[in-house]
Design a protein around this motif. Sequence first.
Motif, PDB file in Angstrom:
ATOM      1  N   PHE A 132       7.012 -10.360   4.412  1.00  0.00           N
ATOM      2  CA  PHE A 132       7.393 -11.313   3.510  1.00  0.00           C
ATOM      3  C   PHE A 132       8.724 -10.872   2.471  1.00  0.00           C
ATOM      4  CE2 PHE A 132       6.299  -9.967  -1.060  1.00  0.00           C
ATOM      5  CZ  PHE A 132       5.826  -8.709  -0.694  1.00  0.00           C
ATOM      6  N   LYS A 133       9.106  -9.464   2.820  1.00  0.00           N
ATOM      7  CA  LYS A 133      10.458  -9.039   2.342  1.00  0.00           C
ATOM      8  C   LYS A 133      10.298  -7.647   2.937  1.00  0.00           C
ATOM      9  CE  LYS A 133       9.798  -6.639  -1.923  1.00  0.00           C
ATOM     10  NZ  LYS A 133       9.343  -6.528  -3.215  1.00  0.00           N
ATOM     11  N   PRO A 134      11.674  -7.315   2.803  1.00  0.00           N
ATOM     12  CA  PRO A 134      11.807  -5.779   3.418  1.00  0.00           C
ATOM     13  C   PRO A 134      11.093  -4.831   2.738  1.00  0.00           C
ATOM     14  CG  PRO A 134      13.961  -6.697   2.106  1.00  0.00           C
ATOM     15  CD  PRO A 134      12.946  -7.611   2.196  1.00  0.00           C
ATOM     16  N   GLY A 135      10.869  -3.715   3.412  1.00  0.00           N
ATOM     17  CA  GLY A 135      10.050  -2.549   2.831  1.00  0.00           C
ATOM     18  C   GLY A 135       8.782  -2.352   2.707  1.00  0.00           C
ATOM     19  N   THR A 136       8.258  -3.556   3.543  1.00  0.00           N
ATOM     20  CA  THR A 136       6.777  -3.513   3.662  1.00  0.00           C
ATOM     21  C   THR A 136       6.375  -4.064   5.114  1.00  0.00           C
ATOM     22  OG1 THR A 136       4.837  -4.511   2.618  1.00  0.00           O
ATOM     23  CG2 THR A 136       6.476  -5.911   2.647  1.00  0.00           C
ATOM     24  N   ASP A 137       5.269  -3.683   5.375  1.00  0.00           N
ATOM     25  CA  ASP A 137       4.539  -4.114   6.700  1.00  0.00           C
ATOM     26  C   ASP A 137       3.495  -5.450   6.126  1.00  0.00           C
ATOM     27  OD1 ASP A 137       2.432  -2.943   5.513  1.00  0.00           O
ATOM     28  OD2 ASP A 137       1.831  -1.848   7.236  1.00  0.00           O
ATOM     29  N   ASP A 138       3.651  -5.926   5.019  1.00  0.00           N
ATOM     30  CA  ASP A 138       2.663  -7.013   4.346  1.00  0.00           C
ATOM     31  C   ASP A 138       3.254  -8.404   4.955  1.00  0.00           C
ATOM     32  OD1 ASP A 138       1.183  -8.536   2.977  1.00  0.00           O
ATOM     33  OD2 ASP A 138       1.330  -7.313   1.121  1.00  0.00           O
ATOM     34  N   ILE A 139       2.203  -9.087   5.684  1.00  0.00           N
ATOM     35  CA  ILE A 139       2.825 -10.308   6.038  1.00  0.00           C
ATOM     36  C   ILE A 139       2.063 -11.451   5.149  1.00  0.00           C
ATOM     37  CG2 ILE A 139       3.674  -9.842   8.340  1.00  0.00           C
ATOM     38  CD1 ILE A 139       0.188 -11.125   8.243  1.00  0.00           C
ATOM     39  N   ARG A 140       1.177 -11.247   4.199  1.00  0.00           N
ATOM     40  CA  ARG A 140       0.586 -12.131   3.637  1.00  0.00           C
ATOM     41  C   ARG A 140       1.418 -13.389   3.010  1.00  0.00           C
ATOM     42  NH1 ARG A 140      -2.980  -8.498  -0.246  1.00  0.00           N
ATOM     43  NH2 ARG A 140      -1.307  -7.350  -0.263  1.00  0.00           N
ATOM     44  N   TYR A 141       1.234 -14.495   3.458  1.00  0.00           N
ATOM     45  CA  TYR A 141       2.102 -15.727   2.885  1.00  0.00           C
ATOM     46  C   TYR A 141       3.472 -15.598   3.433  1.00  0.00           C
ATOM     47  CZ  TYR A 141      -1.938 -17.018   0.363  1.00  0.00           C
ATOM     48  OH  TYR A 141      -3.174 -17.550  -0.103  1.00  0.00           O
ATOM     49  N   ALA A 142       3.876 -14.799   4.185  1.00  0.00           N
ATOM     50  CA  ALA A 142       5.182 -14.608   4.553  1.00  0.00           C
ATOM     51  C   ALA A 142       5.831 -15.906   5.222  1.00  0.00           C
ATOM     52  CB  ALA A 142       5.215 -13.326   5.718  1.00  0.00           C
ATOM     53  N   PRO A 143       7.022 -16.337   4.674  1.00  0.00           N
ATOM     54  CA  PRO A 143       7.869 -17.422   4.845  1.00  0.00           C
ATOM     55  C   PRO A 143       8.022 -17.277   6.724  1.00  0.00           C
ATOM     56  CG  PRO A 143       8.788 -16.366   3.014  1.00  0.00           C
ATOM     57  CD  PRO A 143       7.680 -15.509   3.694  1.00  0.00           C
ATOM     58  N   PHE A 169       3.214  -4.031 -12.881  1.00  0.00           N
ATOM     59  CA  PHE A 169       4.392  -4.846 -12.492  1.00  0.00           C
ATOM     60  C   PHE A 169       5.184  -4.256 -11.158  1.00  0.00           C
ATOM     61  CE2 PHE A 169       3.775  -5.527 -17.403  1.00  0.00           C
ATOM     62  CZ  PHE A 169       3.750  -7.104 -17.124  1.00  0.00           C
ATOM     63  N   LEU A 170       4.522  -3.591 -10.485  1.00  0.00           N
ATOM     64  CA  LEU A 170       5.482  -2.938  -9.362  1.00  0.00           C
ATOM     65  C   LEU A 170       5.373  -4.172  -8.192  1.00  0.00           C
ATOM     66  CD1 LEU A 170       3.224  -2.331  -6.854  1.00  0.00           C
ATOM     67  CD2 LEU A 170       2.634  -0.372  -8.144  1.00  0.00           C
ATOM     68  N   ARG A 171       6.991  -3.687  -7.537  1.00  0.00           N
ATOM     69  CA  ARG A 171       7.096  -4.371  -6.495  1.00  0.00           C
ATOM     70  C   ARG A 171       6.854  -3.697  -5.159  1.00  0.00           C
ATOM     71  NH1 ARG A 171      13.304  -4.192  -8.065  1.00  0.00           N
ATOM     72  NH2 ARG A 171      12.384  -2.396  -8.579  1.00  0.00           N
ATOM     73  N   GLU A 172       6.152  -4.473  -4.383  1.00  0.00           N
ATOM     74  CA  GLU A 172       5.965  -3.949  -2.937  1.00  0.00           C
ATOM     75  C   GLU A 172       7.414  -3.567  -2.423  1.00  0.00           C
ATOM     76  OE1 GLU A 172       3.325  -5.990  -0.108  1.00  0.00           O
ATOM     77  OE2 GLU A 172       2.372  -6.557  -1.724  1.00  0.00           O
ATOM     78  N   GLY A 173       7.361  -2.341  -1.697  1.00  0.00           N
ATOM     79  CA  GLY A 173       8.604  -1.766  -0.914  1.00  0.00           C
ATOM     80  C   GLY A 173       9.256  -1.140  -1.941  1.00  0.00           C
ATOM     81  N   ASN A 174       9.142  -1.028  -3.575  1.00  0.00           N
ATOM     82  CA  ASN A 174       9.578  -0.356  -4.293  1.00  0.00           C
ATOM     83  C   ASN A 174       8.409   0.313  -5.292  1.00  0.00           C
ATOM     84  OD1 ASN A 174      12.713  -0.619  -4.411  1.00  0.00           O
ATOM     85  ND2 ASN A 174      11.827  -2.739  -4.542  1.00  0.00           N
ATOM     86  N   ALA A 175       7.351   0.524  -4.712  1.00  0.00           N
ATOM     87  CA  ALA A 175       6.244   0.567  -5.493  1.00  0.00           C
ATOM     88  C   ALA A 175       6.176   2.038  -6.332  1.00  0.00           C
ATOM     89  CB  ALA A 175       4.991   0.581  -4.742  1.00  0.00           C
ATOM     90  N   VAL A 176       6.498   3.070  -5.380  1.00  0.00           N
ATOM     91  CA  VAL A 176       6.582   4.416  -5.930  1.00  0.00           C
ATOM     92  C   VAL A 176       7.807   4.514  -6.948  1.00  0.00           C
ATOM     93  CG1 VAL A 176       7.105   6.844  -5.020  1.00  0.00           C
ATOM     94  CG2 VAL A 176       5.855   5.338  -3.796  1.00  0.00           C
ATOM     95  N   GLU A 177       8.710   3.964  -6.934  1.00  0.00           N
ATOM     96  CA  GLU A 177       9.981   4.009  -7.868  1.00  0.00           C
ATOM     97  C   GLU A 177       9.317   3.281  -9.113  1.00  0.00           C
ATOM     98  OE1 GLU A 177      12.510   5.531  -7.845  1.00  0.00           O
ATOM     99  OE2 GLU A 177      13.427   4.645  -9.761  1.00  0.00           O
ATOM    100  N   ASP A 178       8.842   2.117  -8.774  1.00  0.00           N
ATOM    101  CA  ASP A 178       8.432   1.137 -10.113  1.00  0.00           C
ATOM    102  C   ASP A 178       7.391   1.737 -10.784  1.00  0.00           C
ATOM    103  OD1 ASP A 178      10.353  -0.536  -9.385  1.00  0.00           O
ATOM    104  OD2 ASP A 178       8.814  -2.115  -8.642  1.00  0.00           O
TER     105      ASP A 178
END
Length: 436
Positions: free
Chosen positions: A321-332, A151-160
Amino acid sequence: MKVGVVGTGHVGLPTAATLAHVGHEVMATDADGDKIDLLHRGGMPFFEPGLEELVRAGVEGGRLRFTADPPGALREAQVAFLCVGTPPRASGEANLIAVEQSADLVGRHATGPTVVVEKSTVPAGTAARISEILARHRSDGQLSVVCNPEFLREGNAVEDSLRPDRILVGSDSDEALAVMRELYAPLVGEGTTWIETDLQTAELAKHASNAFLALKVSFANALARIAEAAGADVEAVTEVMGADPRIGKAHLSAGLGYGGSCFPKDLLAFERLTSRLGYDFPLLREIARINQEAVDAAFRKVEEVLWNLEGKRVALLGLAFKPGTDDIRYAPALGLADQLLEAGAAVAGYDPQAGPNAKAELPGLEVIDDPYVALSGADAAVVCTEWDEIKALDLGRVREVMRLPIVVDGRNMFDSAKMAEHGFTYLPTGRPPVRP
Ligand code: UGA
């Protein structure tokens, strides 16, 4: 405990590092040998805040190791995590070949009793298929499957990962459940709900959770369209809604819509699954349609304000696709860049982390690592990702370097009054526009 992890991506690497952090002996492997080489050299295959430090601590403490040799990671594992990708097929269905192959690896190489953990997001019924694969190799009943969705979120993965709000374990075996309870004991804190279910319930719960969060995002985006037509403010509308604890504030921010490696593909796969199970669920298709509409709406705003786009220059602020990541998969942002390029505009993009990935994905996009340079000479800017670096931009300087002071805000990051003060034409999402 001895833990093997197959797959060192956005799920596998935080899982491996977290389990090492709480004292387990973790050996992670990946089909991509270059990734393992990189990890051996102390590099990171992607950007995730705090993960590099957690991995380094695990490696230095001797509890986290990487190997390009899968049997080495699995031979002695008491628990083997399958954290491989489940990308969409052209039909939308999840491609489960990597899950099948990694289950096969465990079946072939695990020597003792091993709990095989399905961590990747998969359609209900997958655990049963994994059991079949395992049974081909071993008939001693020593390999059991559990579903333990991430259930972790990218950009918050460590905390989650370190402080999970829930841990879900689906299993049909009391012994396997006991192993999972022992494995996770150090991570079950005050704020953690521990839930045990059967296998297919756990699989379904993961798809249902992501689909429901995507529904909230699309609901907010549909409201944004309505608010724009009605002259209302969607931020205030969702604030009122979110103040009701039965609704909750989270995932009600209107904007350019959801992207990433989870919601878009999981929604499609869930829709395919429900239809295969004989239940038509058009709501799921509607969520995806509204999500696309969010990007289209931003494109139309640019088009409306600039008229013809040929020869115009548009700057995109944020590409991930959201802050805190370099992931561009399906990025708006990339969907929007595509539309702008197609319409004849020159598009320059800035992102604090995702620039190189975006450039590789969309070579027509000019990627610039200084926001003010990206904005120089632009006829319009579109805010695509809510990075702090973008929020902190000096608006006076932005106004100076742009050819025309036009900002379309796809993430509602700026204050309308301030934008008016600086003389911008400011077109936020679902909020009244500012036109000097
Ligand atoms: C999502 C879920 O939140 C996690 O619980 C889940 O574990 C993960 O998928 C997964 O299945 O692996 P993630 O994709 O990292 O996590 O990101 P979210 O924070 O959920 O955001 C998803 C997208 O929705 C982003 O593009 C974000 O910008 C967008 N979003 C989110 C909005 O447009 N508005 C919102 O109010 C919230």
